[in-house]
Design an enzyme around this catalytic site. Structure first.
Site, PDB file in Angstrom:
ATOM      1  N   GLN A  78     -10.236  -3.800  -3.176  1.00 47.87           N
ATOM      2  CA  GLN A  78     -11.523  -3.354  -2.631  1.00 47.87           C
ATOM      3  C   GLN A  78     -12.659  -3.636  -3.610  1.00 47.87           C
ATOM      4  O   GLN A  78     -13.725  -4.125  -3.227  1.00 47.87           O
ATOM      5  CB  GLN A  78     -11.457  -1.844  -2.330  1.00 47.87           C
ATOM      6  N   CYS A 135     -16.525   1.441   1.295  1.00 51.77           N
ATOM      7  CA  CYS A 135     -15.366   0.574   1.569  1.00 51.77           C
ATOM      8  C   CYS A 135     -14.857   0.726   3.000  1.00 51.77           C
ATOM      9  O   CYS A 135     -14.087  -0.113   3.458  1.00 51.77           O
ATOM     10  CB  CYS A 135     -14.263   0.828   0.559  1.00 51.77           C
ATOM     11  N   HIS A 172      -7.596   1.059  -6.196  1.00 51.96           N
ATOM     12  CA  HIS A 172      -7.729   0.161  -5.038  1.00 51.96           C
ATOM     13  C   HIS A 172      -8.402  -1.137  -5.526  1.00 51.96           C
ATOM     14  O   HIS A 172      -9.558  -1.411  -5.187  1.00 51.96           O
ATOM     15  CB  HIS A 172      -8.551   0.853  -3.955  1.00 51.96           C
ATOM     16  N   ARG A 217     -13.116  -8.725   1.951  1.00 53.22           N
ATOM     17  CA  ARG A 217     -11.719  -8.414   1.635  1.00 53.22           C
ATOM     18  C   ARG A 217     -10.853  -9.629   1.954  1.00 53.22           C
ATOM     19  O   ARG A 217      -9.958 -10.003   1.193  1.00 53.22           O
ATOM     20  CB  ARG A 217     -11.239  -7.205   2.464  1.00 53.22           C
ATOM     21  N   ASP A 253     -17.741   6.955  -0.778  1.00 59.85           N
ATOM     22  CA  ASP A 253     -16.488   6.818  -0.024  1.00 59.85           C
ATOM     23  C   ASP A 253     -16.252   8.138   0.703  1.00 59.85           C
ATOM     24  O   ASP A 253     -16.974   9.112   0.481  1.00 59.85           O
ATOM     25  CB  ASP A 253     -15.340   6.498  -0.999  1.00 59.85           C
ATOM     26  N   ARG A 268       0.891  -1.180   0.000  1.00 65.43           N
ATOM     27  CA  ARG A 268       0.000   0.000   0.000  1.00 65.43           C
ATOM     28  C   ARG A 268       0.911   1.207   0.000  1.00 65.43           C
ATOM     29  O   ARG A 268       1.714   1.395   0.931  1.00 65.43           O
ATOM     30  CB  ARG A 268      -0.901   0.003   1.235  1.00 65.43           C
TER      31      ARG A 268
HETATM   32  N1   CP Z   1     -11.110  -0.056   2.732  1.00 68.11           N
HETATM   33  C1   CP Z   1      -9.828  -0.066   3.136  1.00 68.11           C
HETATM   34  O1   CP Z   1      -8.903  -0.249   2.330  1.00 68.11           O
HETATM   35  O2   CP Z   1      -9.667   0.048   4.484  1.00 68.11           O
HETATM   36  P1   CP Z   1      -8.276   0.312   5.242  1.00 68.11           P
HETATM   37  O3   CP Z   1      -7.786   1.665   4.784  1.00 68.11           O
HETATM   38  O4   CP Z   1      -8.620   0.262   6.690  1.00 68.11           O
HETATM   39  O5   CP Z   1      -7.317  -0.769   4.837  1.00 68.11           O
END
Ligand code: CP
Length: 308
Positions: free
Chosen positions: A137, A266, A134, A294, A225, A107
């Site tokens: 997700q 998400c 992403h 997830r 979001d 990430r």
């Molecule tokens: N939705 C998501 O990626 O959550 P986090 O940022 O908590 O990993």
């Protein structure tokens, strides 16, 4: 090398197979007796590095748990604590890490970091979110929709709010999974033009509708979001709230969608900003199924990348 870098970089057949496999994995584990749930251990003898340059709850915990459930060993690393944050090149880091681990999930901020990592690594790389996309997700979201409502093909998905990185992965997914996508939000927060143009060139059915009431009409799925993403400047907060107030997902806007329309976010959410608690806690909200999925879909993604 089978990386999982973006939805548009994986063939539709492979994406379909990952979703179907994720549902199988989820059901098999739920139905297995205690003590037998993780008996097949497809990641036995494998180590997975999970690198985080940004905060995370869902991605961090779901990948970590997923690796353990599959018999592998996770190592969670913070980008700033690695030499990567102190001048070592991404390429050298990728080559070194590839000598120790079997798979890397990262990430990070810039797309270029992910791509350079993928170019130099000799193990698969998974995109756990960048400023631009992403993909894990969106795979969980499609799995969640299909568990509740059947195939997403031909369905109307409406995104309300800012055209951010999560939405860009929806743009890529529209063509790959064959659903119709409507973006409703203010023009200054339009989605990344390049992704839209690429998707439209490939024949995806994606439209922009500024009026949220019109946009929500006939929706099978409504998604939103946070209004301010992790990489956005804090100073954007007040302006964003003014720009996006009309796009808050509330009961009144949801009444334009089909009665059975699902609601997704998400997470993490800022309750009563981008969506009201009334919608988030309504029977049509599947936000916690999304979060759970997830775990299952990422297990299928890791198995796809490793061919196990
Ligand atoms: N939705 C998501 O990626 O959550 P986090 O940022 O908590 O990993």
């Amino acid at each position: 090398m089978t990386h999982f870098l973006d939805i548009n970089k994986t063939q539709p057949e492979a994406l379909r197979s990952i979703i179907d496999h994720a549902i199988e994995i989820k059901n098999a584990r739920a139905n297995a007796p205690l003590g037998q749930k993780d008996a097949d251990a497809p990641l036995a003898d494998r180590v997975v590095a999970l690198i985080f340059d940004k905060p995370s709850t869902r991605t961090r915990v779901s990948f970590d748990v997923g690796v353990r459930q599959m018999g592998g060993q996770p190592i969670v690393l913070s980008g700033k604590d690695m030499q990567l944050g102190h001048g070592e090149t991404i390429s050298d880091t990728a080559k070194v890490m590839s000598r120790y681990v079997d798979l890397i999930m990262i990430r990070t901020f810039e797309d270029a970091t992910l791509l350079e990592m993928a170019e130099s690594a000799t193990v698969p790389i998974i995109n756990g979110l960048t400023n631009r996309t992403h993909p894990c997700q969106i795979m969980a979201d499609i799995m969640t929709f299909e568990e509740h409502r059947g195939s997403i093909k031909g369905k109307k998905v409406v995104w309300s709010g800012a055209g951010n990185n999560v939405f860009s992965s929806f743009v890529q997914a529209a063509g790959q999974f064959g659903f119709d996508l409507t973006f409703t939000g203010p023009e200054p927060l339009d989605p990344e033009r390049g992704f839209l143009e690429e998707a439209l060139r490939k024949g995806s059915n994606i439209i922009i509708e500024r009026d949220p009431h019109l946009a929500f009409k006939g929706a099978d799925l409504v998604v939103t979001d946070t209004w301010v993403s992790m990489h956005d400047p804090k100073t954007a907060r007040k302006r964003r709230h003014n720009q996006l107030r009309a796009y808050q997902v509330n009961t009144e806007l949801m009444s334009n969608a089909k009665p059975e329309a699902l609601f997704m976010h998400c997470l993490p959410a800022h309750r009563d900003h981008e969506a009201t608690s009334e919608v988030m806690d309504s029977p049509n909200s599947v936000i916690f199924d999304e979060a759970e999925n997830r775990l299952h879909v990422q297990k299928a993604i890791m198995r796809h990348c490793l061919g196990v």
